[in-house]
Design a protein around this motif. Structure first.
Motif, PDB file in Angstrom:
ATOM      1  N   LEU B  51       0.856  -1.182   0.000  1.00  0.00           N
ATOM      2  CA  LEU B  51       0.000   0.000   0.000  1.00  0.00           C
ATOM      3  C   LEU B  51       0.891   1.229   0.000  1.00  0.00           C
ATOM      4  CD1 LEU B  51      -2.673  -1.055   2.644  1.00  0.00           C
ATOM      5  CD2 LEU B  51      -3.057  -0.683   0.215  1.00  0.00           C
ATOM      6  N   VAL B  52       0.636   2.124  -0.885  1.00  0.00           N
ATOM      7  CA  VAL B  52       1.425   3.352  -0.982  1.00  0.00           C
ATOM      8  C   VAL B  52       0.557   4.487  -0.468  1.00  0.00           C
ATOM      9  CG1 VAL B  52       2.646   4.916  -2.515  1.00  0.00           C
ATOM     10  CG2 VAL B  52       2.623   2.458  -3.010  1.00  0.00           C
ATOM     11  N   PHE B  53       0.976   5.028   0.669  1.00  0.00           N
ATOM     12  CA  PHE B  53       0.288   6.184   1.258  1.00  0.00           C
ATOM     13  C   PHE B  53       1.119   7.419   0.933  1.00  0.00           C
ATOM     14  CE2 PHE B  53      -2.860   4.101   3.942  1.00  0.00           C
ATOM     15  CZ  PHE B  53      -2.359   2.812   4.052  1.00  0.00           C
ATOM     16  N   VAL B  54       0.474   8.392   0.326  1.00  0.00           N
ATOM     17  CA  VAL B  54       1.206   9.604  -0.069  1.00  0.00           C
ATOM     18  C   VAL B  54       0.883  10.722   0.909  1.00  0.00           C
ATOM     19  CG1 VAL B  54       1.514  11.332  -1.870  1.00  0.00           C
ATOM     20  CG2 VAL B  54       1.224   8.927  -2.478  1.00  0.00           C
ATOM     21  N   ASP B  55       1.928  11.278   1.460  1.00  0.00           N
ATOM     22  CA  ASP B  55       1.789  12.380   2.404  1.00  0.00           C
ATOM     23  C   ASP B  55       1.996  13.682   1.655  1.00  0.00           C
ATOM     24  OD1 ASP B  55       3.800  13.534   5.248  1.00  0.00           O
ATOM     25  OD2 ASP B  55       1.876  14.204   4.440  1.00  0.00           O
ATOM     26  N   ALA B  56       0.919  14.425   1.446  1.00  0.00           N
ATOM     27  CA  ALA B  56       1.007  15.653   0.661  1.00  0.00           C
ATOM     28  C   ALA B  56       1.789  16.730   1.383  1.00  0.00           C
ATOM     29  CB  ALA B  56      -0.396  16.164   0.335  1.00  0.00           C
ATOM     30  N   HIS B  57       1.690  16.722   2.675  1.00  0.00           N
ATOM     31  CA  HIS B  57       2.369  17.775   3.422  1.00  0.00           C
ATOM     32  C   HIS B  57       3.866  17.519   3.493  1.00  0.00           C
ATOM     33  CE1 HIS B  57       2.491  21.079   6.350  1.00  0.00           C
ATOM     34  NE2 HIS B  57       3.433  20.375   6.947  1.00  0.00           N
ATOM     35  N   GLY B  58       4.199  16.253   3.618  1.00  0.00           N
ATOM     36  CA  GLY B  58       5.601  15.922   3.814  1.00  0.00           C
ATOM     37  C   GLY B  58       6.352  15.588   2.549  1.00  0.00           C
ATOM     38  N   ASN B  59       5.649  15.659   1.431  1.00  0.00           N
ATOM     39  CA  ASN B  59       6.279  15.357   0.140  1.00  0.00           C
ATOM     40  C   ASN B  59       6.983  14.010   0.192  1.00  0.00           C
ATOM     41  OD1 ASN B  59       5.557  18.018  -0.813  1.00  0.00           O
ATOM     42  ND2 ASN B  59       7.205  18.763   0.503  1.00  0.00           N
ATOM     43  N   ARG B  60       6.263  13.021   0.643  1.00  0.00           N
ATOM     44  CA  ARG B  60       6.850  11.702   0.798  1.00  0.00           C
ATOM     45  C   ARG B  60       5.765  10.651   0.634  1.00  0.00           C
ATOM     46  NH1 ARG B  60       7.746  12.509   7.348  1.00  0.00           N
ATOM     47  NH2 ARG B  60       5.585  13.155   7.738  1.00  0.00           N
ATOM     48  N   ALA B  61       6.202   9.436   0.523  1.00  0.00           N
ATOM     49  CA  ALA B  61       5.274   8.316   0.448  1.00  0.00           C
ATOM     50  C   ALA B  61       5.693   7.268   1.453  1.00  0.00           C
ATOM     51  CB  ALA B  61       5.254   7.738  -0.950  1.00  0.00           C
ATOM     52  N   ALA B  79      11.121   9.860  -0.486  1.00  0.00           N
ATOM     53  CA  ALA B  79      10.887  11.275  -0.784  1.00  0.00           C
ATOM     54  C   ALA B  79      10.238  11.400  -2.155  1.00  0.00           C
ATOM     55  CB  ALA B  79      12.200  12.046  -0.753  1.00  0.00           C
ATOM     56  N   LEU B  80       9.371  12.382  -2.254  1.00  0.00           N
ATOM     57  CA  LEU B  80       8.700  12.669  -3.522  1.00  0.00           C
ATOM     58  C   LEU B  80       8.974  14.124  -3.911  1.00  0.00           C
ATOM     59  CD1 LEU B  80       5.205  11.037  -2.911  1.00  0.00           C
ATOM     60  CD2 LEU B  80       7.051  10.155  -4.340  1.00  0.00           C
ATOM     61  N   PRO B  81       8.741  14.455  -5.155  1.00  0.00           N
ATOM     62  CA  PRO B  81       8.836  15.880  -5.531  1.00  0.00           C
ATOM     63  C   PRO B  81       7.838  16.707  -4.737  1.00  0.00           C
ATOM     64  CG  PRO B  81       8.800  14.484  -7.470  1.00  0.00           C
ATOM     65  CD  PRO B  81       8.505  13.592  -6.303  1.00  0.00           C
ATOM     66  N   THR B 114      12.383  31.334   1.439  1.00  0.00           N
ATOM     67  CA  THR B 114      13.073  30.259   2.146  1.00  0.00           C
ATOM     68  C   THR B 114      13.368  29.051   1.259  1.00  0.00           C
ATOM     69  OG1 THR B 114      10.930  29.401   2.832  1.00  0.00           O
ATOM     70  CG2 THR B 114      12.061  30.898   4.359  1.00  0.00           C
ATOM     71  N   ALA B 115      12.783  29.018   0.107  1.00  0.00           N
ATOM     72  CA  ALA B 115      12.972  27.835  -0.738  1.00  0.00           C
ATOM     73  C   ALA B 115      12.991  28.211  -2.203  1.00  0.00           C
ATOM     74  CB  ALA B 115      11.857  26.818  -0.476  1.00  0.00           C
ATOM     75  N   ALA B 116      13.768  27.464  -2.945  1.00  0.00           N
ATOM     76  CA  ALA B 116      13.832  27.696  -4.389  1.00  0.00           C
ATOM     77  C   ALA B 116      12.611  27.070  -5.052  1.00  0.00           C
ATOM     78  CB  ALA B 116      15.110  27.065  -4.940  1.00  0.00           C
ATOM     79  N   ALA B 117      12.354  27.535  -6.259  1.00  0.00           N
ATOM     80  CA  ALA B 117      11.227  26.983  -7.004  1.00  0.00           C
ATOM     81  C   ALA B 117      11.502  25.535  -7.353  1.00  0.00           C
ATOM     82  CB  ALA B 117      11.008  27.795  -8.270  1.00  0.00           C
ATOM     83  N   GLU B 118      10.441  24.780  -7.449  1.00  0.00           N
ATOM     84  CA  GLU B 118      10.557  23.394  -7.899  1.00  0.00           C
ATOM     85  C   GLU B 118       9.538  23.167  -8.994  1.00  0.00           C
ATOM     86  OE1 GLU B 118      11.389  21.492  -3.490  1.00  0.00           O
ATOM     87  OE2 GLU B 118      10.802  20.156  -5.136  1.00  0.00           O
ATOM     88  N   HIS B 119       9.972  22.473 -10.013  1.00  0.00           N
ATOM     89  CA  HIS B 119       9.081  22.189 -11.119  1.00  0.00           C
ATOM     90  C   HIS B 119       8.011  21.191 -10.717  1.00  0.00           C
ATOM     91  CE1 HIS B 119      11.878  23.471 -14.667  1.00  0.00           C
ATOM     92  NE2 HIS B 119      11.525  24.470 -13.885  1.00  0.00           N
ATOM     93  N   ALA B 120       6.908  21.245 -11.419  1.00  0.00           N
ATOM     94  CA  ALA B 120       5.908  20.185 -11.277  1.00  0.00           C
ATOM     95  C   ALA B 120       6.521  18.895 -11.800  1.00  0.00           C
ATOM     96  CB  ALA B 120       4.659  20.539 -12.068  1.00  0.00           C
ATOM     97  N   ALA B 121       6.017  17.798 -11.293  1.00  0.00           N
ATOM     98  CA  ALA B 121       6.613  16.520 -11.682  1.00  0.00           C
ATOM     99  C   ALA B 121       5.585  15.414 -11.580  1.00  0.00           C
ATOM    100  CB  ALA B 121       7.813  16.198 -10.789  1.00  0.00           C
ATOM    101  N   LEU B 122       5.823  14.373 -12.336  1.00  0.00           N
ATOM    102  CA  LEU B 122       5.049  13.144 -12.201  1.00  0.00           C
ATOM    103  C   LEU B 122       6.034  12.072 -11.764  1.00  0.00           C
ATOM    104  CD1 LEU B 122       2.282  11.745 -12.600  1.00  0.00           C
ATOM    105  CD2 LEU B 122       3.127  11.016 -14.833  1.00  0.00           C
ATOM    106  N   ALA B 123       5.788  11.554 -10.562  1.00  0.00           N
ATOM    107  CA  ALA B 123       6.707  10.557 -10.011  1.00  0.00           C
ATOM    108  C   ALA B 123       6.108   9.174 -10.175  1.00  0.00           C
ATOM    109  CB  ALA B 123       6.957  10.853  -8.540  1.00  0.00           C
ATOM    110  N   ALA B 124       6.906   8.259 -10.677  1.00  0.00           N
ATOM    111  CA  ALA B 124       6.490   6.854 -10.783  1.00  0.00           C
ATOM    112  C   ALA B 124       7.211   6.080  -9.683  1.00  0.00           C
ATOM    113  CB  ALA B 124       6.828   6.307 -12.156  1.00  0.00           C
ATOM    114  N   VAL B 125       6.443   5.468  -8.792  1.00  0.00           N
ATOM    115  CA  VAL B 125       7.021   4.808  -7.611  1.00  0.00           C
ATOM    116  C   VAL B 125       6.763   3.314  -7.713  1.00  0.00           C
ATOM    117  CG1 VAL B 125       6.977   4.712  -5.100  1.00  0.00           C
ATOM    118  CG2 VAL B 125       6.476   6.878  -6.274  1.00  0.00           C
TER     119      VAL B 125
END
Lengths: 588, 542
Positions: B51-61, B79-81, B114-125
């Motif tokens: 089961l893959v639980f994606v944490d939107a706040h933590g940018n992780r799975a 870690a996720l984008p 406080t943070a640099a820009a990050e591009h949108a991304a599609l992550a395949a896990v």
């Protein structure tokens, strides 16, 4: 004046004869008349949606067997053709999309739709007989677009400048020239400023590389265009007379003033009813309500007149022993004038005298004794329609509730023969008989006021109050009545397929929005039997023929455009394309 | 039930450390992610036994493996984008393909102090936690649509984005997931010509022969008044845009597309149109654009067509027919696209949906083969209609049979392999046998939701929200049963490939119960708690 292949509600005539000669289209014709506007469809400038005539026949004299007072009868009636409706060439049907600035070219066999870009607001379209080419007038940009289509490649279009405000196109029989002009008698003419004496002569080359447009000045307010059968000249009927356009001369000398031929002094040329002989040598004119005809030599300008009243007076009328008293002397008036297809003679009907006079052209204007008169005693005849072979004519009246029609054999001196009908005549159109012998006539009937379903009516009264048509075979005189739900609309005739029995048909449109009638009838010209009704999805507007696909196409009232193609031989085979205007909204 | 928490020692340690953590908060120098709240996306993604639980706040799975009979309360964290928005399982083109991936759409972020820009991304896990990420550029897309075989994904923005100063509403991206992220062919940005409307939906075509070239696929993008065709085989070609709206009907709102691959034709139904638009793709010469062009025909779809299906009538095997549920005219319309002929069949109710199936009927002669038929039903209607499609244009209403459903239907779960359909009906379900044309009602004491079909075990699972019970319906015997859990259910997640059903419970630390799908019982169920914090003490360590 009624010409056999021209205006008049011989819209049916035009289509019928076109069908007989194998050309497609609704208003293109073999003898090169420009045609006029007509009542078919909501897009029509004439404003009448869809009818084959006056419909209820309110002006008819009293019905029943009592003979009406001929002197008090109203004039006979006529109708014309609408240029704005889809037209067909050999293989394609063309439909204008004014708002999109395109013409949809529909392949009649495959139903593929190709939008072709034109100028601004393409509106009036004519096909070029025997080809897959068409001309459309772009009223928003004062140009004409020549569209050349092919079954093997995409359509090509080329624009030519034309006179501002043009709303009519005439195409020469050979398809090499066209005359574009502003017909002030059309409702679409509007009130535009500018010249009322300009026409554009278009030269159409075979490959389109040397197409050209030349402006010419003609007489005031052109209202009709005729072409010589050989396609070398055009004749523009105007208020000032007939302007002659010699195409070879125009191509050589370019823009100029067309030679004007007038009908002589003492005549109001504004109201003259004019026709030109197919050879382009003469123009024949008459004034409404008068007995004098004028023949002008278009080459020399010489004008000759002929008073038909004198011709009539010169012929002794046999005494009738049954007359109770001195017959009233009624004025001699020509109620209808028709020219034979080859232009060799004109037929004049004298309703007050029950007479038909045949006037050889030009001979009768030099020697009135060459005129031949036939009397139809006891009959009121005010209109004539000539068969396509010029051997037969039908005499009848549209101004009275007369349920008879008279057959005249023009090739002999046999006495006219009257055939009884079941209803009064509203209009008549001819088609060649499928077996090549004789002709078939389609007679639409007048509907008397009243409800045919009212209790207590006799069958005759019910029929009189109903719409309907009859088919009449000539010269045998076989006739069959068909009662219909509503008035006849446009008609298309398809020619017989060689070696296939019973393969010639009429397709007739019927429309009544209040009753929900949107139908097509297919009627056999051999047996006069009508097939089961073909239902349409939308109210029909017009009908035409796509010869190479052996289909008729019915243009229907739909916001995005709808057309149904029906196989001639098997009307169950139907294909409908809808939204062909959408195809002009593709961006790639 | 077995409760599997953190091990006692670690739990004790955790409890001991909590106050220390509280002290540490005031002292700063905490490891990243130490105390970040978890904000899980709505549904975990199932990758076979993981089961893959994606944490939107933590940018992780969090990857939780449920294979063991008593799984440990442990989850691998990856870690996720930045900015995960949604996650779904990548479609498998080959059922035998064991590669399973979750696709996570991440919106990236713009730069801040406080943070640099990050591009949108599609992550395949993958199940193993391997991540490959496709760079989507600066546009924050919010909608992901996959092709059925999982090869392509298209991303676009269907809603407004107020996080950016400016946005190109028509920008979209096509991703070839078979390509590596670094490949030039992997990501293709597109901005089709627009006429004032943004994309609302995207559909992938099956393989078709177009302009005499085989195996071609199209991406069809829908907007309020346009249909855009993108050639996936030639992404360098300019798009073809068809404007369906006109002066009288500016928006058509296309919402359904059907494909007739055999005739290179697609059919488009719009929510605001009574017509079905047929696009026949014909060869076309166009140097920079597509080598095909649609020829469009409008087919009458009755009044308010709400659903349609494409079928072949045995009487006309080479010429398909459309079956349209015309809600406004209370009809089913059979349309012959080749002639535009429409055959209406009056229905006893206002239809909303069409479901095609192959089955016999009780009226067939014995040994008759199964033929294609249609089940027509309406939203909140208490009946269904069977329509036999053989020779339908001639037989019309004679091929129609109505069946009362015993309650209004809110939704339907097709079990076509079983020739059955489950009708969800508020407080209850009904089992509709498509071949026998019978309805067996199953009542419930509460409104049912989370209904799942287990094809392996021929069982239907229902899990009412905010209740601690799971209901089961054996589709073979009709027997019902319940499994009592220890906590209210938020969601049921099927893991039938490994013979389990996961019931998710509300918890900040991760709490689920794995139920044996073959023999569901409380005794055989295993609860796992705390898998989201399994490594909380390890976070931040190198």
């Amino acid at each position: 004046m009624r010409r056999t292949t021209t205006s008049g509600w011989c819209a049916w005539c035009a289509v019928l004869l076109v069908g007989a000669t194998g050309c497609g289209g609704t208003a293109s014709d073999a003898a090169g008349h420009a045609g006029g506007e007509g009542p078919f469809g909501p897009a029509s400038d004439a404003g009448v949606a869809f009818n084959g005539g006056s419909g209820a026949g309110g002006n008819l004299g009293s019905g029943g067997s009592a003979a009406p007072d001929v002197a008090s009868l109203p004039p006979e009636t006529e109708q014309t053709v609408d240029l704005q409706l889809p037209q067909a060439s050999e293989n394609f049907v063309y439909a204008t999309n004014p708002s999109a600035g395109t013409v949809s070219v529909i392949d009649a066999k495959t139903l593929q739709i190709q939008p072709v870009e034109t100028g601004d607001q393409p509106t009036y379209l004519r096909t070029l007989a025997g080809t897959d080419n068409a001309i459309v007038l772009n009223i928003g940009s004062d140009t004409a677009t020549v569209i050349r289509s092919s079954t093997t490649s995409a359509s090509k279009a080329a624009d030519l400048p034309v006179v501002s405000g043009a709303n009519a196109i005439g195409v020469a029989p050979d398809g090499k020239h066209a005359v574009v002009y502003r017909n002030s008698t059309y409702a679409s003419a509007g009130n535009r400023s500018g010249s009322f004496q300009d026409v554009s002569v278009l030269t159409l080359s075979a490959d389109g590389k040397t197409d050209a447009s030349v402006s010419m000045t003609v007489g005031f307010l052109p209202r009709d265009v005729f072409f010589a059968a050989n396609g070398k000249r055009a004749f523009v009927v105007t208020r000032d007379g007939v302007s002659v356009l010699d195409f070879a001369q125009i191509e050589k000398s370019q823009s100029g003033i067309a030679r004007l031929v007038a009908f002589g002094g003492g005549v109001d040329q504004k109201t003259l009813d004019v026709a030109v002989t197919p050879d382009g040598l003469y123009a024949l004119a008459r004034e409404e309500g008068k007995s004098v005809l004028r023949l002008v030599d278009l080459t020399t300008g010489n004008v000759k007149t002929l008073d038909v009243a004198k011709v009539y007076a010169a012929v002794p009328v046999p005494a009738d022993d049954s007359d109770a008293g001195t017959p009233a002397v009624l004025p001699v008036e020509i109620t209808d004038l028709d020219m034979l297809p080859d232009g060799s003679a004109a037929l004049a009907v004298l309703r007050n005298q029950n007479a038909l006079i045949t006037l050889p052209l030009p001979g009768a204007f030099s020697d009135a004794s060459t005129a031949k008169m036939r009397l139809v005693p006891g009959e009121i005849v005010g209109s004539v329609t000539v068969g396509p072979d010029a051997n037969t004519a039908l005499l009848y009246t549209t101004a009275a509730n007369i349920e008879r029609i008279t057959i005249v054999d023009l090739s002999s001196s046999a006495a006219p023969r009257t055939v009884a009908l079941q209803k009064a005549v509203q209009a008549v159109a001819f088609t060649p008989s499928p077996d090549g012998k004789g002709n078939v006539a389609l007679i639409t009937h007048t509907k008397l006021p009243g409800d045919p379903n009212q209790a207590g009516l006799s069958v005759d009264d019910q029929n009189d109050r109903s719409f309907g048509y009859s088919m009449l075979r000539l010269p045998e005189g076989d006739v069959k009545l068909q009662i219909t739900k509503t008035a006849l609309g446009p008609v298309a005739m398809v020619p017989a397929t060689p070696k296939v029995a019973n393969s010639s048909f009429l397709f007739i449109l019927f429309r009544d929005d209040a009753l929900g009638v949107k139908e097509v009838y297919r009627v056999s010209l051999t047996s006069f039997i009508a097939d089961p009704i073909i239902q349409l999805e939308s109210p029909p507007i017009s009908i035409g023929i796509a010869p190479s696909s052996k289909k008729v196409f019915v243009n229907q009232d739909h916001p995005d455009g709808r057309m149904t193609f029906i196989s001639w031989q098997n009307p169950d085979l139907k294909n409908t394309v809808t939204g062909f205007e959408l195809n002009s909204r593709i961006r790639d | 039930m077995h409760n599997l928490l953190l091990s006692k020692s670690r739990a004790s340690l955790f409890m001991l450390l909590l106050p220390l953590q509280a002290l540490a908060i005031g002292c700063g120098n905490q490891a990243p992610g130490f105390r970040e709240p978890v904000d899980l996306l709505d549904s975990p993604v199932v990758l076979k036994d993981t089961l893959v639980f994606v944490d939107a706040h933590g940018n992780r799975a969090f990857l939780f493996n449920a294979a063991a009979e008593k799984p440990a309360p442990d989850a691998k964290q990856i870690a996720l984008p930045f900015g995960p928005l949604s996650a779904e399982r990548r479609n498998n083109k080959d059922p035998s393909d064991t590669t399973e991936e979750a696709l996570v759409l991440c919106e990236g972020r713009r730069s801040s102090t406080t943070a640099a820009a990050e591009h949108a991304a599609l992550a395949a896990v993958t199940r193993a936690g391997v991540v490959r990420s496709y760079d989507l550029g600066t546009t924050p897309f919010d909608t992901l649509v996959q092709s059925d075989d999982g090869r392509y994904a298209v991303l676009f923005r269907s809603g407004k984005d107020e996080s950016r100063l400016l946005n190109n509403a028509n920008a979209l991206v096509v991703i070839d997931l078979d390509e590596k992220p670094t490949s030039k062919a992997a990501v293709t940005p597109k901005t089709p010509p627009s006429f004032g409307h943004r994309p609302t939906k995207a559909v992938f075509s099956p393989m078709m022969t177009i302009a005499e070239e085989k195996d071609r696929r199209l991406l069809v993008v829908l907007s309020a008044a346009e249909v855009t065709l993108i050639d996936l085989n030639h992404l360098d070609h300019r798009e073809t845009v068809v404007q369906l709206g006109g002066p009288d009907s500016p928006t058509v709102d296309p919402e359904q597309v059907l494909f007739d691959a055999a005739h290179a034709t697609l059919y488009v139904r719009g929510a605001s149109s009574n017509d079905i638009f047929a696009f026949t793709l014909e060869a076309h010469t166009n140097p920079d654009g597509n080598d095909f062009r649609p020829s469009i025909n409008q087919l009458g779809g009755g009044s308010m067509p709400r659903d349609m299906a494409l079928f072949n009538d045995p009487a006309n095997p080479t010429s398909p027919r459309l079956l349209v549920a015309a809600q406004g005219s209370q009809q089913a319309i059979v349309v012959d696209p080749s002639s535009s002929k429409a055959t209406p069949i009056t229905l006893p109710f206002f239809p909303s949906h069409v479901l095609l199936f192959d089955a016999t009927s009780p009226h067939d002669k014995s040994q008759a083969p199964a033929t294609t038929r249609a089940l027509i039903y309406g939203d909140n209607v208490a009946a269904v209609a069977f329509l036999d499609l053989a020779d339908i244009e001639n037989r019309k209403g004679r091929n129609l049979e109505e069946l009362k459903a015993g309650g209004t239907i809110s939704s339907l779960i097709p079990l076509l392999d079983e020739n059955r359909v489950v009708l969800m009906q508020g407080t209850g379900v009904s089992l509709l046998d498509l071949a026998q044309r019978t309805v067996a009602p199953v009542t419930a004491s509460t409104a049912l939701s989370n209904a799942l079909f287990d094809g392996k075990n021929k069982r239907l699972w229902v899990g009412p929200s905010d209740q601690a019970r799971i209901g089961t319906l054996d589709l073979t015997s009709g027997a019902t049963d319940e499994v009592l859990l220890d906590s209210n259910i938020t969601q049921l997640v099927p893991m039938f490939d490994i013979g389990k059903l996961a019931a998710i419970h509300t918890s900040a630390i991760g709490y689920l119960t794995l139920v044996d799908a073959k023999q569901p019982s409380r005794d055989k169920a295993a609860s796992v708690r705390g898998f989201l914090i399994a490594h909380v003490l390890d976070r931040g360590e190198p």
